[in-house]
Design an enzyme around this catalytic site. Structure first.
Site, mmCIF file in Angstrom:
data_model
loop_
_atom_site.group_PDB
_atom_site.id
_atom_site.type_symbol
_atom_site.label_atom_id
_atom_site.label_comp_id
_atom_site.label_asym_id
_atom_site.label_seq_id
_atom_site.Cartn_x
_atom_site.Cartn_y
_atom_site.Cartn_z
ATOM 1 N N GLY A 1 -2.577 8.030 -3.623
ATOM 2 C CA GLY A 1 -3.055 8.610 -4.888
ATOM 3 C C GLY A 1 -3.349 7.536 -5.924
ATOM 4 O O GLY A 1 -3.983 7.804 -6.942
ATOM 5 N N ASN A 2 -2.863 6.324 -5.670
ATOM 6 C CA ASN A 2 -3.122 5.169 -6.545
ATOM 7 C C ASN A 2 -4.158 4.317 -5.803
ATOM 8 O O ASN A 2 -3.851 3.674 -4.796
ATOM 9 C CB ASN A 2 -1.786 4.439 -6.760
ATOM 10 C CG ASN A 2 -1.916 3.066 -7.410
ATOM 11 O OD1 ASN A 2 -2.973 2.461 -7.404
ATOM 12 N ND2 ASN A 2 -0.807 2.591 -7.949
ATOM 13 N N ARG B 1 9.848 4.167 -5.402
ATOM 14 C CA ARG B 1 10.104 4.258 -6.837
ATOM 15 C C ARG B 1 11.357 5.097 -7.127
ATOM 16 O O ARG B 1 12.024 4.908 -8.147
ATOM 17 C CB ARG B 1 8.877 4.828 -7.556
ATOM 18 C CG ARG B 1 7.605 4.030 -7.241
ATOM 19 C CD ARG B 1 6.780 3.713 -8.447
ATOM 20 N NE ARG B 1 7.530 3.012 -9.459
ATOM 21 C CZ ARG B 1 7.072 2.702 -10.663
ATOM 22 N NH1 ARG B 1 5.837 3.044 -10.982
ATOM 23 N NH2 ARG B 1 7.804 2.064 -11.543
ATOM 24 N N ALA C 1 -5.934 1.596 -6.354
ATOM 25 C CA ALA C 1 -5.802 0.140 -6.233
ATOM 26 C C ALA C 1 -4.764 -0.223 -5.176
ATOM 27 O O ALA C 1 -4.967 -1.145 -4.372
ATOM 28 C CB ALA C 1 -5.421 -0.473 -7.579
ATOM 29 N N SER C 2 -3.647 0.498 -5.177
ATOM 30 C CA SER C 2 -2.591 0.217 -4.203
ATOM 31 C C SER C 2 -3.122 0.387 -2.775
ATOM 32 O O SER C 2 -2.861 -0.439 -1.890
ATOM 33 C CB SER C 2 -1.386 1.133 -4.469
ATOM 34 O OG SER C 2 -0.584 1.294 -3.342
ATOM 35 N N CYS D 1 0.948 -0.020 -18.296
ATOM 36 C CA CYS D 1 1.990 0.290 -17.295
ATOM 37 C C CYS D 1 3.154 -0.675 -17.414
ATOM 38 O O CYS D 1 4.292 -0.344 -17.095
ATOM 39 C CB CYS D 1 1.452 0.147 -15.880
ATOM 40 S SG CYS D 1 0.090 1.210 -15.479
ATOM 41 N N ASN E 1 7.110 3.494 -16.581
ATOM 42 C CA ASN E 1 7.715 4.519 -15.723
ATOM 43 C C ASN E 1 9.239 4.459 -15.707
ATOM 44 O O ASN E 1 9.878 5.183 -14.951
ATOM 45 C CB ASN E 1 7.215 4.374 -14.282
ATOM 46 C CG ASN E 1 5.707 4.411 -14.174
ATOM 47 O OD1 ASN E 1 5.098 3.459 -13.711
ATOM 48 N ND2 ASN E 1 5.104 5.489 -14.625
ATOM 49 N N GLU F 1 7.905 10.932 -14.304
ATOM 50 C CA GLU F 1 7.374 9.565 -14.206
ATOM 51 C C GLU F 1 7.532 8.804 -15.522
ATOM 52 O O GLU F 1 6.892 7.774 -15.744
ATOM 53 C CB GLU F 1 5.899 9.629 -13.789
ATOM 54 C CG GLU F 1 5.684 10.286 -12.426
ATOM 55 C CD GLU F 1 5.968 9.360 -11.236
ATOM 56 O OE1 GLU F 1 5.548 8.203 -11.277
ATOM 57 O OE2 GLU F 1 6.621 9.814 -10.270
ATOM 58 N N GLY G 1 0.806 -1.230 0.000
ATOM 59 C CA GLY G 1 0.000 0.000 0.000
ATOM 60 C C GLY G 1 0.831 1.269 0.000
ATOM 61 O O GLY G 1 0.528 2.234 0.707
ATOM 62 N N HIS H 1 -1.233 8.776 -13.149
ATOM 63 C CA HIS H 1 -0.421 8.950 -14.366
ATOM 64 C C HIS H 1 -1.386 9.191 -15.527
ATOM 65 O O HIS H 1 -2.494 8.637 -15.544
ATOM 66 C CB HIS H 1 0.372 7.679 -14.703
ATOM 67 C CG HIS H 1 1.524 7.405 -13.791
ATOM 68 N ND1 HIS H 1 1.804 6.154 -13.307
ATOM 69 C CD2 HIS H 1 2.485 8.220 -13.291
ATOM 70 C CE1 HIS H 1 2.892 6.198 -12.545
ATOM 71 N NE2 HIS H 1 3.310 7.447 -12.507
HETATM 72 O O1 SUG Z 1 3.729 4.014 -9.161
HETATM 73 N N1 SUG Z 1 2.147 1.116 -7.984
HETATM 74 C C1 SUG Z 1 2.679 1.875 -9.106
HETATM 75 C C2 SUG Z 1 1.829 1.652 -10.325
HETATM 76 C C3 SUG Z 1 2.478 2.230 -11.535
HETATM 77 C C4 SUG Z 1 1.589 2.137 -12.715
HETATM 78 N N2 SUG Z 1 2.247 2.674 -13.838
HETATM 79 C C5 SUG Z 1 1.665 3.417 -14.816
HETATM 80 N N3 SUG Z 1 0.489 3.961 -14.643
HETATM 81 N N4 SUG Z 1 2.370 3.642 -15.866
HETATM 82 C C6 SUG Z 1 2.754 3.363 -8.749
HETATM 83 O O2 SUG Z 1 1.827 3.860 -8.096
HETATM 84 C C7 SUG Z 1 2.195 0.203 -5.756
HETATM 85 C C8 SUG Z 1 3.220 -0.469 -4.917
HETATM 86 C C9 SUG Z 1 2.766 -0.805 -3.550
HETATM 87 O O3 SUG Z 1 1.832 -0.203 -3.060
HETATM 88 O O4 SUG Z 1 3.400 -1.686 -2.984
HETATM 89 C C10 SUG Z 1 2.854 0.988 -6.881
HETATM 90 O O5 SUG Z 1 3.941 1.449 -6.736
#
Ligand code: SUG
Length: 453
Positions: free
Chosen positions: A26-27, A140, A29-30, A375, A112, A176, A22, A251
Site C-alpha cells: 500500500g506504500n 511497525r 515507494a516501499s 513523516c 507514526n 497510525e 519492501g 496515511h
Molecule cells: O509505515 N514505510 C513506512 C513509511 C511511514 C511514513 N510515515 C508517514 N506517512 N507518516 C510505512 O509504510 C517501509 C519499510 C520497508 O519496506 O522496509 C515502511 O515501513
C-alpha cells in the site's frame, strides 16, 4: 487560559538497520524500492541535516532515538530459539520476510509514534500522548512498547505530560498516530480544533479502498479523542478518500498538512471534501479563527504526482513576524524533480497566499521507503514551562548535531543489502551504537538489552 506556546518538532533518528525489504503493502515507494541496497549512514545524516536546518531557522527541534533492531524478541515470540545469533540465522534461512520485519528501522517516522494533544485542548490541562499501535503492519506493530518508553523518558514530568499506552492491536482499532491527525488553531497556546482522519469505519459498511488497506479506523481516532479529554465541539472526524488510499496515500499526511489556521491539501484528500472543509471552517470560526485552505486541484497536481513527489508530506512551518509572517514549506527534492509539482510550488509562493517560502531537502534514503519530511517528525505544542520539562538531552543545537553526526559516522554502515540482514554482527553493531547513544543523550537504560545482566 491562554499562554504562549510554540510547536516543537521531534524527528526520529534513522537507525543502523535502515533497509529496503519492501514490507509496506500500500506504500508505493516501499514496494518500488524493494531489494535495493540502502545506505543507513547517509539516511541518518540526511535526517540530521534537516533537524539542524530547522534548529538554525529558530524552531524548537528535538530528536528521538531509534529502536533496537533486529528485534530478536519478535523472532523468539515466533518460535525461533537458541542464542541471538542462532535465532537470526534460523530466521534468515526459513523466514526471511520475518527477519526483514524484525530489522526494519521504521520507527524513524515519528509522525507514526503517537497522537499528541496540546494542553490547551485537554480537559486536565496536560499534554496527552497515545502511542500508536501500528497494528496493520507486523514490522511497525512491534514499535509501540519502546516508543512508549522513549516518550515517557522524553516527557517525564507528570504534572505536564500524560501518557496512554497504545490501543489494543486489534484490526478494528488500527491507529497510525499523528500521521492521521492535524491540529488547527489561532495561536498555539489557545484552544484549537483537532482533526482526525481515518481510512475506514469498522462498524459501518461505508465506502472503503479496494486495492490497498486502510490503516486507521474511526473507532481508534474516537478512542484517542476520548482518552485525551478533548472537547467534542473542537474535534472533527473525516474519512480519507478511498481512491486516494488506492493510489498509494496510506496515511493522510501524504495528501494533507495543516498548521495554525492553514490547511494545505489535495482536492481528493477526503470523502465529501466540501462538507469536511465547511465543518472545519465552522469549528474554527467558533473559536474566533478563520481557516485558510490551500486546495490543490487534480488538474494542477495529479494523484500520481502527489504520491510520487510527496508534495503534501511537507512541513508547514510558521514564520516569525520579523520574517514577514505566513508559512514556509519544507519539501523533499522529489518535488523539484516532477515538473508539474515544481511549477505548482513556484506559482504557490508567488500567489500572495499564506505559503511564502520553500526549502528543499535531500531525504532520498527515507523517501525510498515512503517517508518524507513530515513523516520524520512528531509535533508537540509546548508552553515555556513544558518546554523546560522536556528531557534536555534531546534538543538539537550545534553541539548535539555535531556529536550525533560523529556517532553516525563511527557506527553506521554505508551499504546494507537485504541479504546482509542475516549477519548476526549487525545486532552487535546496533547494540553498541545504541548503548553509546543513550549515554550521549543522557537517557539511561532505555532498551531491553541494557536491562539484562
Ligand atoms: O509505515 N514505510 C513506512 C513509511 C511511514 C511514513 N510515515 C508517514 N506517512 N507518516 C510505512 O509504510 C517501509 C519499510 C520497508 O519496506 O522496509 C515502511 O515501513
Amino acid at each position: 487560559m491562554t499562554r504562549f506556546a510554540l510547536e516543537a518538532n521531534f524527528d526520529g533518528l534513522v537507525g543502523p538497520t535502515h533497509n529496503y525489504a519492501g514490507l509496506s503493502f500500500g506504500n508505493v515507494a516501499s514496494a518500488n524500492n524493494a531489494n535495493r541496497v540502502s545506505n543507513p549512514r547517509a539516511a541518518a545524516l540526511q535526517g540530521l541535516a534537516k533537524m539542524k536546518a530547522l534548529a538554525d531557522m529558530g524552531y524548537a527541534q528535538g530528536v528521538l532515538p531509534p529502536q533496537e533492531r533486529p528485534s530478536v524478541a519478535l523472532l523468539r515470540t515466533l518460535g525461533f530459539s537458541g542464542d541471538d545469533g542462532a535465532v537470526i540465522r534460523a530466521a534468515a534461512r526459513s523466514a526471511p520476510g520475518l527477519l526483514g520485519a524484525a530489522c526494519s528501522a521504521a520507527s524513524m517516522w515519528t509522525a507514526n509514534a503517537a497522537t499528541v494533544s496540546p494542553s490547551a485542548d485537554t480537559s486536565d490541562g496536560r499534554v496527552h500522548f497515545t502511542a500508536a499501535n501500528l497494528c496493520s503492519k507486523l514490522h511497525r506493530a512491534i514499535e509501540h512498547d519502546t516508543t512508549s518508553r522513549v516518550l515517557r523518558a522524553a516527557f517525564a514530568d507528570e504534572s505536564h505530560f500524560a501518557h496512554h499506552d497504545a490501543l489494543p492491536g486489534w484490526p478494528s482499532l488500527g491507529d497510525e498516530g499523528a500521521a492521521n491527525h492535524t491540529r488547527l488553531c489561532g495561536a498555539y497556546g489557545e484552544r484549537g480544533v483537532e482533526f482526525f482522519v481515518y481510512g475506514r469505519d469498522d462498524l459501518a459498511t461505508a465506502a472503503a479502498p479496494r486495492r490497498f488497506p486502510a490503516r486507521q479506523t474511526l473507532q481508534a481516532s474516537q478512542a484517542i479523542a476520548r482518552l485525551h479529554g478533548l472537547n467534542e465541539a473542537d474535534v472533527v472526524f473525516a474519512q480519507q478518500h478511498p481512491e486516494a488510499i488506492d493510489a498509494g496515500v496510506f496515511h493522510n499526511d501524504v495528501i494533507a498538512v495543516g498548521n495554525g489556521n492553514v490547511l494545505f491539501c489535495h482536492a481528493q484528500a477526503f470523502l465529501d471534501q466540501a462538507a469536511v472543509l465547511a465543518t472545519l471552517r465552522e469549528r474554527l470560526a467558533a473559536q474566533g479563527t478563520s481557516l485558510e485552505v490551500v486546495e490543490v486541484s487534480a488538474a494542477d497536481v495529479s494523484m500520481e504526482d502527489t504520491v510520487g513527489s510527496y508534495l503534501f508530506n511537507s512541513q508547514l512551518l510558521a514564520r516569525s513576524r520579523q520574517a514577514g509572517g505566513g508559512m514556509r514549506l519544507v519539501v523533499p527534492q522529489e518535488c523539484r524533480e516532477r515538473p508539474a509539482v515544481w511549477r505548482y510550488l513556484e506559482s504557490l509562493v508567488a500567489s500572495g497566499g499564506p505559503i511564502r517560502e520553500l526549502h528543499v531537502f535531500d531525504l532520498r534514503e527515507s523517501m525510498r521507503n515512503g517517508g518524507g519530511p513530515a513523516c520524520l517528525r512528531l509535533r508537540v505544542v509546548l508552553t515555556d514551562e513544558q518546554r523546560q520539562a522536556v528531557h534536555a538531552g534531546l534538543w538539537i543545537d550545534d553541539a548535539r548535531y555535531a556529536t550525533l553526526s560523529d556517532w553516525v559516522k563511527r557506527h553506521y554502515r554505508d551499504r546494507l543489502a537485504v541479504a546482509d540482514l542475516a549477519d548476526p554482527a549487525l545486532l552487535d553493531e546496533c547494540r553498541t551504537a545504541l548503548d553509546e547513544l543513550t549515554q550521549l543523550l543522557g537517557l539511561g537504560s532505555l532498551y531491553p538489552f541494557q536491562r539484562v545482566a
